[in-house]
Motif scaffolding. Structure first.
Motif, PDB file in Angstrom:
ATOM      1  N   SER A  43     -21.193  21.070  21.043  1.00 14.72           N
ATOM      2  CA  SER A  43     -22.104  21.941  22.053  1.00 14.72           C
ATOM      3  C   SER A  43     -22.042  21.725  23.617  1.00 14.72           C
ATOM      4  N   ASP A  46     -27.901  22.128  24.393  1.00 12.21           N
ATOM      5  CA  ASP A  46     -28.627  21.546  22.985  1.00 12.21           C
ATOM      6  C   ASP A  46     -29.659  22.538  22.607  1.00 12.21           C
ATOM      7  N   ILE A  47     -29.680  22.270  21.716  1.00 13.92           N
ATOM      8  CA  ILE A  47     -30.525  24.184  20.902  1.00 13.92           C
ATOM      9  C   ILE A  47     -31.736  23.735  20.014  1.00 13.92           C
ATOM     10  N   PHE A  49     -34.218  25.803  17.265  1.00 14.17           N
ATOM     11  CA  PHE A  49     -34.960  27.384  16.380  1.00 14.17           C
ATOM     12  C   PHE A  49     -35.777  27.041  16.812  1.00 14.17           C
ATOM     13  N   LEU A  70     -26.231  32.811  25.523  1.00 11.62           N
ATOM     14  CA  LEU A  70     -25.527  31.734  24.412  1.00 11.62           C
ATOM     15  C   LEU A  70     -24.312  32.822  23.583  1.00 11.62           C
ATOM     16  N   LEU A  80     -31.790  34.621  24.581  1.00 16.85           N
ATOM     17  CA  LEU A  80     -32.098  33.036  24.734  1.00 16.85           C
ATOM     18  C   LEU A  80     -33.887  33.117  25.297  1.00 16.85           C
ATOM     19  N   MET A  83     -35.840  28.236  27.778  1.00 19.68           N
ATOM     20  CA  MET A  83     -35.695  26.262  27.906  1.00 19.68           C
ATOM     21  C   MET A  83     -36.711  25.887  27.801  1.00 19.68           C
ATOM     22  N   PHE A 103     -33.802  21.892  26.242  1.00 18.88           N
ATOM     23  CA  PHE A 103     -33.729  22.338  24.530  1.00 18.88           C
ATOM     24  C   PHE A 103     -33.496  24.173  25.395  1.00 18.88           C
ATOM     25  N   VAL A 104     -32.733  24.844  24.985  1.00 16.78           N
ATOM     26  CA  VAL A 104     -32.856  26.053  24.321  1.00 16.78           C
ATOM     27  C   VAL A 104     -33.038  26.572  22.996  1.00 16.78           C
ATOM     28  N   VAL A 106     -33.688  29.534  20.605  1.00 14.03           N
ATOM     29  CA  VAL A 106     -33.218  30.714  20.442  1.00 14.03           C
ATOM     30  C   VAL A 106     -33.740  31.017  19.045  1.00 14.03           C
TER      31      VAL A 106
END
Length: 305
Positions: A43, A46-47, A49, A70, A80, A83, A103-104, A106
Protein backbone atom coordinates in the motif's frame (compact mmCIF):
# COMPACT_ATOMS: atom_id res chain seq x y z
CA UNK A 1 21.03 3.62 15.97
CA UNK A 2 23.61 2.28 13.54
CA UNK A 3 23.04 -1.44 14.15
CA UNK A 4 22.32 -3.76 11.25
CA UNK A 5 18.88 -5.33 11.03
CA UNK A 6 18.97 -8.98 10.03
CA UNK A 7 16.73 -12.03 10.09
CA UNK A 8 18.46 -15.35 10.52
CA UNK A 9 18.34 -18.83 12.05
CA UNK A 10 18.12 -17.32 15.55
CA UNK A 11 14.82 -15.66 14.68
CA UNK A 12 12.15 -18.24 15.32
CA UNK A 13 9.60 -18.59 12.54
CA UNK A 14 6.09 -19.41 13.84
CA UNK A 15 4.40 -22.48 12.46
CA UNK A 16 1.75 -20.23 10.91
CA UNK A 17 4.36 -18.72 8.58
CA UNK A 18 4.04 -21.88 6.49
CA UNK A 19 0.42 -20.91 5.84
CA UNK A 20 1.49 -17.50 4.52
CA UNK A 21 -0.43 -15.49 7.11
CA UNK A 22 -0.40 -11.70 7.05
CA UNK A 23 1.55 -9.62 9.60
CA UNK A 24 -1.03 -8.24 12.05
CA UNK A 25 0.25 -6.16 14.98
CA UNK A 26 -0.87 -3.62 17.61
CA UNK A 27 -0.08 0.09 17.67
CA UNK A 28 -0.75 2.92 20.11
CA UNK A 29 -2.32 6.16 18.90
CA UNK A 30 -4.48 8.88 20.47
CA UNK A 31 -4.12 7.19 23.89
CA UNK A 32 -5.57 3.91 22.62
CA UNK A 33 -4.01 0.58 21.83
CA UNK A 34 -5.36 -0.34 18.41
CA UNK A 35 -5.42 -4.02 17.55
CA UNK A 36 -5.74 -5.78 14.20
CA UNK A 37 -3.33 -3.49 12.34
CA UNK A 38 -2.41 -4.96 8.96
CA UNK A 39 1.18 -4.38 7.83
CA UNK A 40 0.69 -3.84 4.11
CA UNK A 41 3.92 -3.41 2.13
CA UNK A 42 1.86 -3.14 -1.05
CA UNK A 43 0.00 0.00 0.00
CA UNK A 44 1.26 3.45 -0.96
CA UNK A 45 -0.87 5.06 1.79
CA UNK A 46 -1.68 4.43 5.45
CA UNK A 47 -5.38 3.72 5.87
CA UNK A 48 -7.69 4.09 8.86
CA UNK A 49 -11.30 3.01 8.66
CA UNK A 50 -13.98 5.50 9.64
CA UNK A 51 -15.49 3.39 12.42
CA UNK A 52 -12.08 3.27 14.12
CA UNK A 53 -11.64 7.00 13.55
CA UNK A 54 -14.85 7.61 15.53
CA UNK A 55 -14.00 5.08 18.26
CA UNK A 56 -10.76 6.96 18.85
CA UNK A 57 -12.84 9.99 19.81
CA UNK A 58 -11.83 12.00 16.74
CA UNK A 59 -14.09 14.54 15.04
CA UNK A 60 -14.87 15.05 11.38
CA UNK A 61 -13.67 18.66 11.53
CA UNK A 62 -10.17 17.36 12.31
CA UNK A 63 -9.96 15.84 8.84
CA UNK A 64 -8.13 17.53 5.99
CA UNK A 65 -9.97 17.43 2.69
CA UNK A 66 -8.42 15.10 0.09
CA UNK A 67 -9.89 14.99 -3.41
CA UNK A 68 -7.74 12.18 -4.83
CA UNK A 69 -9.63 8.86 -4.61
CA UNK A 70 -8.12 5.63 -3.35
CA UNK A 71 -7.48 3.21 -6.21
CA UNK A 72 -6.79 -0.51 -5.76
CA UNK A 73 -6.21 -3.44 -8.05
CA UNK A 74 -9.90 -4.25 -8.30
CA UNK A 75 -13.18 -2.43 -7.90
CA UNK A 76 -14.08 1.23 -8.44
CA UNK A 77 -12.11 4.11 -6.87
CA UNK A 78 -12.96 4.80 -3.23
CA UNK A 79 -13.74 8.34 -2.06
CA UNK A 80 -11.88 9.49 1.04
CA UNK A 81 -13.43 11.12 4.08
CA UNK A 82 -10.20 13.05 4.51
CA UNK A 83 -6.74 12.78 6.00
CA UNK A 84 -5.52 13.12 9.58
CA UNK A 85 -2.03 13.08 11.07
CA UNK A 86 -1.65 11.08 14.27
CA UNK A 87 1.35 10.16 16.38
CA UNK A 88 1.77 6.38 16.30
CA UNK A 89 3.87 4.34 18.70
CA UNK A 90 5.07 0.91 17.62
CA UNK A 91 6.92 -1.50 19.90
CA UNK A 92 7.27 -1.81 23.65
CA UNK A 93 9.25 0.53 25.88
CA UNK A 94 12.16 1.01 25.93
CA UNK A 95 12.41 -0.43 22.41
CA UNK A 96 9.74 1.57 20.65
CA UNK A 97 9.43 4.52 18.32
CA UNK A 98 6.79 7.20 17.86
CA UNK A 99 6.34 8.73 14.42
CA UNK A 100 3.70 10.94 12.78
CA UNK A 101 1.53 9.03 10.32
CA UNK A 102 -0.77 10.59 7.71
CA UNK A 103 -3.85 8.36 7.68
CA UNK A 104 -6.42 8.53 4.92
CA UNK A 105 -9.85 7.79 6.38
CA UNK A 106 -12.33 5.72 4.37
CA UNK A 107 -15.88 4.55 5.01
CA UNK A 108 -15.44 0.92 4.07
CA UNK A 109 -16.06 -2.32 5.96
CA UNK A 110 -12.89 -4.18 6.85
CA UNK A 111 -11.78 -6.97 9.12
CA UNK A 112 -8.84 -4.79 10.13
CA UNK A 113 -8.72 -1.45 11.90
CA UNK A 114 -5.71 0.12 10.20
CA UNK A 115 -3.45 -0.58 7.23
CA UNK A 116 0.16 0.46 7.82
CA UNK A 117 1.54 1.01 4.37
CA UNK A 118 4.93 1.96 3.00
CA UNK A 119 4.90 5.58 4.29
CA UNK A 120 4.61 4.49 7.95
CA UNK A 121 7.06 1.62 7.49
CA UNK A 122 9.56 3.96 5.88
CA UNK A 123 9.10 6.52 8.66
CA UNK A 124 9.95 3.78 11.14
CA UNK A 125 12.73 2.51 8.86
CA UNK A 126 11.13 -0.86 9.47
CA UNK A 127 12.02 -4.18 7.86
CA UNK A 128 9.10 -6.65 7.77
CA UNK A 129 9.62 -10.38 7.35
CA UNK A 130 6.56 -12.26 6.17
CA UNK A 131 8.32 -15.56 6.89
CA UNK A 132 8.99 -14.65 10.53
CA UNK A 133 5.69 -12.72 10.81
CA UNK A 134 7.45 -9.84 12.52
CA UNK A 135 8.76 -6.32 11.93
CA UNK A 136 12.15 -4.99 13.05
CA UNK A 137 13.30 -1.38 13.28
CA UNK A 138 15.95 0.67 15.04
CA UNK A 139 15.24 2.55 18.27
CA UNK A 140 17.47 4.45 20.72
CA UNK A 141 17.13 1.41 23.00
CA UNK A 142 18.28 -1.06 20.35
CA UNK A 143 16.61 -3.12 17.66
CA UNK A 144 12.90 -3.54 18.30
CA UNK A 145 11.04 -6.59 17.02
CA UNK A 146 7.26 -6.52 16.87
CA UNK A 147 5.73 -9.94 16.41
CA UNK A 148 2.49 -10.41 14.55
CA UNK A 149 -0.56 -12.34 15.72
CA UNK A 150 -0.96 -15.20 13.25
CA UNK A 151 -4.10 -16.48 14.96
CA UNK A 152 -5.79 -13.10 14.44
CA UNK A 153 -4.71 -12.96 10.80
CA UNK A 154 -5.95 -16.50 10.29
CA UNK A 155 -9.33 -15.73 11.89
CA UNK A 156 -9.79 -12.70 9.64
CA UNK A 157 -8.89 -14.73 6.57
CA UNK A 158 -11.36 -17.50 7.45
CA UNK A 159 -14.07 -14.93 8.21
CA UNK A 160 -13.56 -13.45 4.76
CA UNK A 161 -14.05 -16.86 3.16
CA UNK A 162 -17.23 -17.38 5.18
CA UNK A 163 -18.62 -13.96 4.35
CA UNK A 164 -18.52 -12.79 7.99
CA UNK A 165 -16.76 -9.48 7.33
CA UNK A 166 -19.38 -7.29 8.96
CA UNK A 167 -19.63 -9.46 12.07
CA UNK A 168 -15.90 -9.48 12.71
CA UNK A 169 -15.48 -5.79 11.89
CA UNK A 170 -17.91 -4.78 14.62
CA UNK A 171 -15.98 -6.47 17.43
CA UNK A 172 -14.20 -4.19 19.91
CA UNK A 173 -10.55 -3.80 19.01
CA UNK A 174 -9.51 -0.74 21.03
CA UNK A 175 -8.19 -0.54 24.56
CA UNK A 176 -7.47 2.67 26.51
CA UNK A 177 -3.72 3.14 26.77
CA UNK A 178 -2.29 4.37 30.08
CA UNK A 179 1.38 5.44 29.91
CA UNK A 180 3.40 3.78 32.64
CA UNK A 181 0.86 1.03 33.21
CA UNK A 182 2.99 -1.95 32.23
CA UNK A 183 0.16 -4.44 32.28
CA UNK A 184 -1.70 -2.26 29.76
CA UNK A 185 1.37 -1.17 27.84
CA UNK A 186 2.73 -4.67 27.26
CA UNK A 187 -0.72 -6.23 26.91
CA UNK A 188 0.30 -9.25 28.97
CA UNK A 189 -1.22 -11.28 31.75
CA UNK A 190 1.89 -11.46 33.93
CA UNK A 191 1.37 -12.62 37.49
CA UNK A 192 2.02 -10.14 40.26
CA UNK A 193 3.28 -10.65 43.79
CA UNK A 194 2.18 -8.54 46.74
CA UNK A 195 4.48 -7.61 49.58
CA UNK A 196 4.11 -5.26 52.57
CA UNK A 197 6.09 -2.06 52.27
CA UNK A 198 6.57 -1.87 56.05
CA UNK A 199 6.48 -4.71 58.52
CA UNK A 200 4.53 -2.63 61.05
CA UNK A 201 1.90 -1.72 58.42
CA UNK A 202 0.70 -4.93 56.74
CA UNK A 203 -2.10 -2.94 55.07
CA UNK A 204 0.42 -0.99 52.96
CA UNK A 205 0.92 -3.46 50.13
CA UNK A 206 2.71 -2.99 46.81
CA UNK A 207 2.70 -5.29 43.78
CA UNK A 208 5.63 -6.31 41.62
CA UNK A 209 6.06 -8.86 38.85
CA UNK A 210 6.10 -12.40 40.19
CA UNK A 211 8.27 -13.60 37.29
CA UNK A 212 11.18 -11.27 38.01
CA UNK A 213 14.53 -12.99 38.70
CA UNK A 214 15.03 -13.53 42.43
CA UNK A 215 18.00 -11.14 42.70
CA UNK A 216 16.22 -8.41 40.77
CA UNK A 217 13.05 -8.92 42.82
CA UNK A 218 14.84 -8.57 46.15
CA UNK A 219 16.69 -5.50 44.89
CA UNK A 220 13.43 -3.88 43.82
CA UNK A 221 11.82 -4.59 47.20
CA UNK A 222 14.80 -3.09 49.01
CA UNK A 223 14.67 0.02 46.84
CA UNK A 224 10.95 0.52 47.42
CA UNK A 225 11.35 0.09 51.19
CA UNK A 226 14.26 2.53 51.22
CA UNK A 227 12.05 5.20 49.67
CA UNK A 228 8.85 4.19 51.45
CA UNK A 229 8.38 7.77 52.66
CA UNK A 230 7.42 8.89 49.14
CA UNK A 231 4.26 6.76 49.22
CA UNK A 232 1.15 8.44 50.61
CA UNK A 233 -1.55 6.05 51.76
CA UNK A 234 -3.76 8.72 53.29
CA UNK A 235 -3.81 12.46 53.96
CA UNK A 236 -2.08 11.74 57.28
CA UNK A 237 1.03 10.80 55.29
CA UNK A 238 1.16 14.25 53.64
CA UNK A 239 1.32 16.79 56.48
CA UNK A 240 2.13 20.40 55.71
CA UNK A 241 3.01 20.27 52.01
CA UNK A 242 4.98 23.47 51.26
CA UNK A 243 3.09 25.79 48.93
CA UNK A 244 6.21 26.27 46.82
CA UNK A 245 6.01 22.55 46.03
CA UNK A 246 2.29 22.16 45.37
CA UNK A 247 -0.67 24.49 45.75
CA UNK A 248 -4.22 24.45 44.46
CA UNK A 249 -6.14 27.59 43.67
CA UNK A 250 -9.24 28.47 41.70
CA UNK A 251 -8.43 30.25 38.46
CA UNK A 252 -11.33 32.71 38.73
CA UNK A 253 -11.48 36.05 36.98
CA UNK A 254 -11.50 38.67 39.80
CA UNK A 255 -13.77 40.89 37.69
CA UNK A 256 -16.63 38.41 37.92
CA UNK A 257 -19.05 38.64 40.81
CA UNK A 258 -18.82 35.62 43.17
CA UNK A 259 -21.87 33.37 43.24
CA UNK A 260 -23.19 31.91 46.44
CA UNK A 261 -24.75 28.51 46.01
CA UNK A 262 -27.88 27.63 47.90
CA UNK A 263 -26.93 25.62 50.95
CA UNK A 264 -27.51 21.95 50.39
CA UNK A 265 -28.62 19.65 53.18
CA UNK A 266 -27.14 16.17 53.49
CA UNK A 267 -28.33 13.08 55.28
CA UNK A 268 -26.82 12.59 58.76
CA UNK A 269 -24.52 9.77 57.64
CA UNK A 270 -23.22 11.88 54.76
CA UNK A 271 -22.61 14.81 57.10
CA UNK A 272 -20.47 12.53 59.25
CA UNK A 273 -18.40 11.49 56.24
CA UNK A 274 -17.93 15.11 55.15
CA UNK A 275 -16.96 16.18 58.67
CA UNK A 276 -14.44 13.35 59.00
CA UNK A 277 -12.78 13.96 55.62
CA UNK A 278 -12.55 17.72 56.08
CA UNK A 279 -11.14 17.12 59.56
CA UNK A 280 -8.37 14.95 58.14
CA UNK A 281 -7.42 17.64 55.63
CA UNK A 282 -7.38 20.31 58.35
CA UNK A 283 -5.23 18.19 60.68
CA UNK A 284 -2.75 17.52 57.89
CA UNK A 285 -2.63 21.27 57.12
CA UNK A 286 -3.48 20.55 53.48
CA UNK A 287 -6.35 23.05 53.68
CA UNK A 288 -7.14 25.93 56.00
CA UNK A 289 -10.36 27.46 57.13
CA UNK A 290 -11.39 30.82 55.64
CA UNK A 291 -14.61 32.79 55.69
CA UNK A 292 -16.41 34.21 52.67
CA UNK A 293 -19.73 35.92 53.21
CA UNK A 294 -20.49 36.24 49.50
CA UNK A 295 -19.23 32.96 48.11
CA UNK A 296 -20.04 29.34 48.91
CA UNK A 297 -19.63 25.97 47.17
CA UNK A 298 -21.25 22.90 48.60
CA UNK A 299 -19.15 19.77 49.15
CA UNK A 300 -19.60 17.00 46.61
CA UNK A 301 -19.56 13.36 47.64
CA UNK A 302 -18.36 10.74 45.17
CA UNK A 303 -18.98 7.03 45.30
CA UNK A 304 -15.70 5.13 44.88
CA UNK A 305 -16.37 1.50 44.13
Amino acid sequence: MDEEITFGPRDAAPLASGNHEAIVIDIVTNNYRVKKVYVDQGSAVDIMFYRVFKELGLKDDQLTLVRTPLVGFTGPPISLEGMITLMVTVGQAPKCRTVPVNFVVVKQSSLYNVFLGRPALNALRAIPSTFHLSVKFLTPGGIAEVHGYPEVARACYLATLRGQKKVIAQTTCLEPYIPGDEAQQLDTQDEVEEFPLREDRPDQVLRIGALLPAKEKEGLKALLREYSQVFAWSVDDMPGIPTDLAVHHLNVDPHFKPVKQKKRSFAPERNEVIRAEVGKLLESRIIMEVYYSTWLANPVLEDVR
